[in-house]
Design a protein around this motif. Structure first.
Motif, PDB file in Angstrom:
ATOM      1  N   GLN A  96       2.009  -3.112 -10.595  1.00  0.00           N
ATOM      2  CA  GLN A  96       2.324  -4.474 -11.024  1.00  0.00           C
ATOM      3  C   GLN A  96       2.266  -5.400  -9.813  1.00  0.00           C
ATOM      4  OE1 GLN A  96       6.164  -4.944 -12.848  1.00  0.00           O
ATOM      5  NE2 GLN A  96       5.974  -7.156 -12.944  1.00  0.00           N
ATOM      6  N   PRO A  97       1.450  -6.451  -9.887  1.00  0.00           N
ATOM      7  CA  PRO A  97       1.349  -7.386  -8.759  1.00  0.00           C
ATOM      8  C   PRO A  97       2.672  -8.088  -8.479  1.00  0.00           C
ATOM      9  CG  PRO A  97      -0.425  -7.726 -10.339  1.00  0.00           C
ATOM     10  CD  PRO A  97       0.564  -6.805 -10.985  1.00  0.00           C
ATOM     11  N   GLY A  98       2.859  -8.452  -7.239  1.00  0.00           N
ATOM     12  CA  GLY A  98       4.039  -9.207  -6.825  1.00  0.00           C
ATOM     13  C   GLY A  98       4.782  -8.496  -5.724  1.00  0.00           C
ATOM     14  N   GLN A  99       5.395  -9.262  -4.865  1.00  0.00           N
ATOM     15  CA  GLN A  99       6.228  -8.781  -3.771  1.00  0.00           C
ATOM     16  C   GLN A  99       5.522  -7.754  -2.896  1.00  0.00           C
ATOM     17  OE1 GLN A  99       9.906  -7.547  -5.592  1.00  0.00           O
ATOM     18  NE2 GLN A  99      10.639  -9.646  -5.648  1.00  0.00           N
ATOM     19  N   GLY A 100       4.219  -7.904  -2.746  1.00  0.00           N
ATOM     20  CA  GLY A 100       3.470  -7.050  -1.837  1.00  0.00           C
ATOM     21  C   GLY A 100       3.204  -5.644  -2.343  1.00  0.00           C
ATOM     22  N   ARG A 101       3.423  -5.398  -3.651  1.00  0.00           N
ATOM     23  CA  ARG A 101       3.247  -4.044  -4.176  1.00  0.00           C
ATOM     24  C   ARG A 101       1.807  -3.550  -4.067  1.00  0.00           C
ATOM     25  NH1 ARG A 101       7.708  -5.686  -7.695  1.00  0.00           N
ATOM     26  NH2 ARG A 101       6.283  -6.937  -8.924  1.00  0.00           N
ATOM     27  N   VAL A 102       0.826  -4.406  -4.343  1.00  0.00           N
ATOM     28  CA  VAL A 102      -0.578  -3.981  -4.257  1.00  0.00           C
ATOM     29  C   VAL A 102      -0.947  -3.710  -2.796  1.00  0.00           C
ATOM     30  CG1 VAL A 102      -2.980  -4.648  -4.646  1.00  0.00           C
ATOM     31  CG2 VAL A 102      -1.277  -5.111  -6.405  1.00  0.00           C
ATOM     32  N   ALA A 103      -0.529  -4.587  -1.895  1.00  0.00           N
ATOM     33  CA  ALA A 103      -0.805  -4.371  -0.471  1.00  0.00           C
ATOM     34  C   ALA A 103      -0.152  -3.077   0.003  1.00  0.00           C
ATOM     35  CB  ALA A 103      -0.311  -5.559   0.351  1.00  0.00           C
ATOM     36  N   ARG A 104       1.069  -2.812  -0.449  1.00  0.00           N
ATOM     37  CA  ARG A 104       1.766  -1.582  -0.070  1.00  0.00           C
ATOM     38  C   ARG A 104       1.036  -0.367  -0.647  1.00  0.00           C
ATOM     39  NH1 ARG A 104       6.277  -3.421  -0.845  1.00  0.00           N
ATOM     40  NH2 ARG A 104       6.683  -2.818  -2.994  1.00  0.00           N
ATOM     41  N   CYS A 105       0.547  -0.485  -1.894  1.00  0.00           N
ATOM     42  CA  CYS A 105      -0.223   0.594  -2.509  1.00  0.00           C
ATOM     43  C   CYS A 105      -1.466   0.897  -1.678  1.00  0.00           C
ATOM     44  CB  CYS A 105      -0.620   0.196  -3.936  1.00  0.00           C
ATOM     45  SG  CYS A 105      -1.779   1.340  -4.708  1.00  0.00           S
ATOM     46  N   LEU A 106      -2.151  -0.138  -1.265  1.00  0.00           N
ATOM     47  CA  LEU A 106      -3.347   0.068  -0.439  1.00  0.00           C
ATOM     48  C   LEU A 106      -2.984   0.788   0.864  1.00  0.00           C
ATOM     49  CD1 LEU A 106      -5.186  -3.342  -0.944  1.00  0.00           C
ATOM     50  CD2 LEU A 106      -5.938  -1.104  -1.773  1.00  0.00           C
ATOM     51  N   THR A 107      -1.896   0.374   1.474  1.00  0.00           N
ATOM     52  CA  THR A 107      -1.460   0.994   2.722  1.00  0.00           C
ATOM     53  C   THR A 107      -1.113   2.466   2.498  1.00  0.00           C
ATOM     54  OG1 THR A 107      -0.614  -1.122   3.515  1.00  0.00           O
ATOM     55  CG2 THR A 107       0.212   0.814   4.611  1.00  0.00           C
ATOM     56  N   GLU A 108      -0.484   2.755   1.366  1.00  0.00           N
ATOM     57  CA  GLU A 108      -0.116   4.142   1.055  1.00  0.00           C
ATOM     58  C   GLU A 108      -1.343   5.014   0.807  1.00  0.00           C
ATOM     59  OE1 GLU A 108       2.543   3.648  -2.243  1.00  0.00           O
ATOM     60  OE2 GLU A 108       4.168   2.929  -0.966  1.00  0.00           O
ATOM     61  N   HIS A 109      -2.450   4.406   0.416  1.00  0.00           N
ATOM     62  CA  HIS A 109      -3.695   5.140   0.160  1.00  0.00           C
ATOM     63  C   HIS A 109      -4.688   4.975   1.317  1.00  0.00           C
ATOM     64  CE1 HIS A 109      -2.160   4.973  -3.995  1.00  0.00           C
ATOM     65  NE2 HIS A 109      -2.804   6.118  -4.116  1.00  0.00           N
ATOM     66  N   LYS A 110      -4.180   4.710   2.496  1.00  0.00           N
ATOM     67  CA  LYS A 110      -5.037   4.402   3.643  1.00  0.00           C
ATOM     68  C   LYS A 110      -6.144   5.437   3.846  1.00  0.00           C
ATOM     69  CE  LYS A 110      -3.156   2.178   7.185  1.00  0.00           C
ATOM     70  NZ  LYS A 110      -2.448   1.928   8.450  1.00  0.00           N
ATOM     71  N   GLY A 111      -5.838   6.694   3.631  1.00  0.00           N
ATOM     72  CA  GLY A 111      -6.827   7.754   3.809  1.00  0.00           C
ATOM     73  C   GLY A 111      -7.948   7.735   2.784  1.00  0.00           C
ATOM     74  N   GLU A 112      -7.727   7.074   1.658  1.00  0.00           N
ATOM     75  CA  GLU A 112      -8.723   7.024   0.582  1.00  0.00           C
ATOM     76  C   GLU A 112      -9.514   5.715   0.567  1.00  0.00           C
ATOM     77  OE1 GLU A 112      -6.868   8.318  -3.244  1.00  0.00           O
ATOM     78  OE2 GLU A 112      -5.088   8.484  -1.948  1.00  0.00           O
ATOM     79  N   LEU A 113      -9.160   4.789   1.421  1.00  0.00           N
ATOM     80  CA  LEU A 113      -9.772   3.463   1.408  1.00  0.00           C
ATOM     81  C   LEU A 113     -11.176   3.471   2.001  1.00  0.00           C
ATOM     82  CD1 LEU A 113      -6.741   1.325   2.638  1.00  0.00           C
ATOM     83  CD2 LEU A 113      -7.538   1.611   0.288  1.00  0.00           C
ATOM     84  N   SER A 114     -11.940   2.494   1.585  1.00  0.00           N
ATOM     85  CA  SER A 114     -13.243   2.287   2.209  1.00  0.00           C
ATOM     86  C   SER A 114     -13.012   1.912   3.670  1.00  0.00           C
ATOM     87  CB  SER A 114     -14.000   1.165   1.489  1.00  0.00           C
ATOM     88  OG  SER A 114     -13.317  -0.068   1.656  1.00  0.00           O
ATOM     89  N   ALA A 115     -14.005   2.139   4.486  1.00  0.00           N
ATOM     90  CA  ALA A 115     -13.867   1.844   5.922  1.00  0.00           C
ATOM     91  C   ALA A 115     -13.544   0.373   6.158  1.00  0.00           C
ATOM     92  CB  ALA A 115     -15.141   2.235   6.662  1.00  0.00           C
ATOM     93  N   GLY A 116     -14.186  -0.512   5.408  1.00  0.00           N
ATOM     94  CA  GLY A 116     -13.963  -1.950   5.597  1.00  0.00           C
ATOM     95  C   GLY A 116     -12.544  -2.368   5.271  1.00  0.00           C
ATOM     96  N   CYS A 117     -12.009  -1.855   4.169  1.00  0.00           N
ATOM     97  CA  CYS A 117     -10.640  -2.196   3.776  1.00  0.00           C
ATOM     98  C   CYS A 117      -9.639  -1.607   4.764  1.00  0.00           C
ATOM     99  CB  CYS A 117     -10.359  -1.707   2.356  1.00  0.00           C
ATOM    100  SG  CYS A 117      -8.701  -2.127   1.765  1.00  0.00           S
ATOM    101  N   ARG A 118      -9.835  -0.361   5.139  1.00  0.00           N
ATOM    102  CA  ARG A 118      -8.937   0.294   6.099  1.00  0.00           C
ATOM    103  C   ARG A 118      -8.902  -0.498   7.408  1.00  0.00           C
ATOM    104  NH1 ARG A 118     -10.098   5.326   5.146  1.00  0.00           N
ATOM    105  NH2 ARG A 118     -12.054   5.267   6.291  1.00  0.00           N
ATOM    106  N   GLU A 119     -10.058  -0.951   7.856  1.00  0.00           N
ATOM    107  CA  GLU A 119     -10.129  -1.735   9.095  1.00  0.00           C
ATOM    108  C   GLU A 119      -9.343  -3.039   8.969  1.00  0.00           C
ATOM    109  OE1 GLU A 119     -13.449  -4.214  11.614  1.00  0.00           O
ATOM    110  OE2 GLU A 119     -14.110  -2.409  10.565  1.00  0.00           O
TER     111      GLU A 119
END
Length: 176
Positions: A96-119
């Motif tokens: 659910q969007p809000g309070q940085g949840r999506v950004a935190r989700c991305l950070t938690e999946h750092k190992g699965e991210l595309s190189a550009g997003c991880r960078e």
């Protein structure tokens, strides 16, 4: 999918804008927005994006230095959104969007991210001198309503020299 893309972009935009506006203390332009926040949003309680909303309401009254810092942050947001939108749609679709949840989700999946997003995430994290301290002392703290700030305050004596210096630059001796 288009709705999710828009939501993802807005979430990333608000997260980065909140951080940028609240700190907007670019190393090359110390205090770019600090005086504006003090002047225009003095009675506003930090947290929940309230400072960012206040600054947005007073956009026409911002100093040139603050406008420049926010414009730079918006460019970074656009680059971040472009690099991370596909990853957010794939890895964080149930978040659910809000309070940085999506950004935190991305950070938690750092190992699965595309190189550009991880960078882009690494770049964003490395810009703030207190990020390592937040991760060390406030890892399980839910962002919003000033909880991170409260956690950092409770660990004030243990903070890194860089974070303490940033805090002094941003807030002066008012919080000692």
């Amino acid at each position: 999918m288009n709705k999710l893309s828009t939501i993802t972009y807005l979430v990333v935009l608000s997260v980065v804008f909140n951080v940028s506006t609240a700190q907007a203390e670019d190393k090359d332009k110390p205090g770019a927005c600090g005086a504006d926040v003090e002047r225009l949003c003095k009675g506003v309680q930090p947290g929940g994006g309230r400072i960012a909303m206040c600054m947005k309401q007073h956009e026409s009254e911002l100093s040139p230095g603050c406008r420049e810092a926010i414009a730079g942050a918006k460019r970074q947001i656009e680059e971040f959104a472009e690099a991370c939108k596909p990853d957010a749609e794939k890895l964080c679709k149930g978040v659910q969007p809000g309070q940085g949840r999506v950004a935190r989700c991305l950070t938690e999946h750092k190992g699965e991210l595309s190189a550009g997003c991880r960078e882009k995430i690494v770049q964003a994290e490395s810009r703030h001198p207190c990020m390592k301290d937040v991760k060390t002392f406030c890892k399980g703290v839910q962002p919003g309503e000033g909880r991170i700030a409260q956690c950092m305050k409770s660990h004030e004596a243990e903070l890194s020299a860089e974070c303490k210096a940033h805090h002094m630059q941003e807030h002066g001796s008012e919080n000692k």
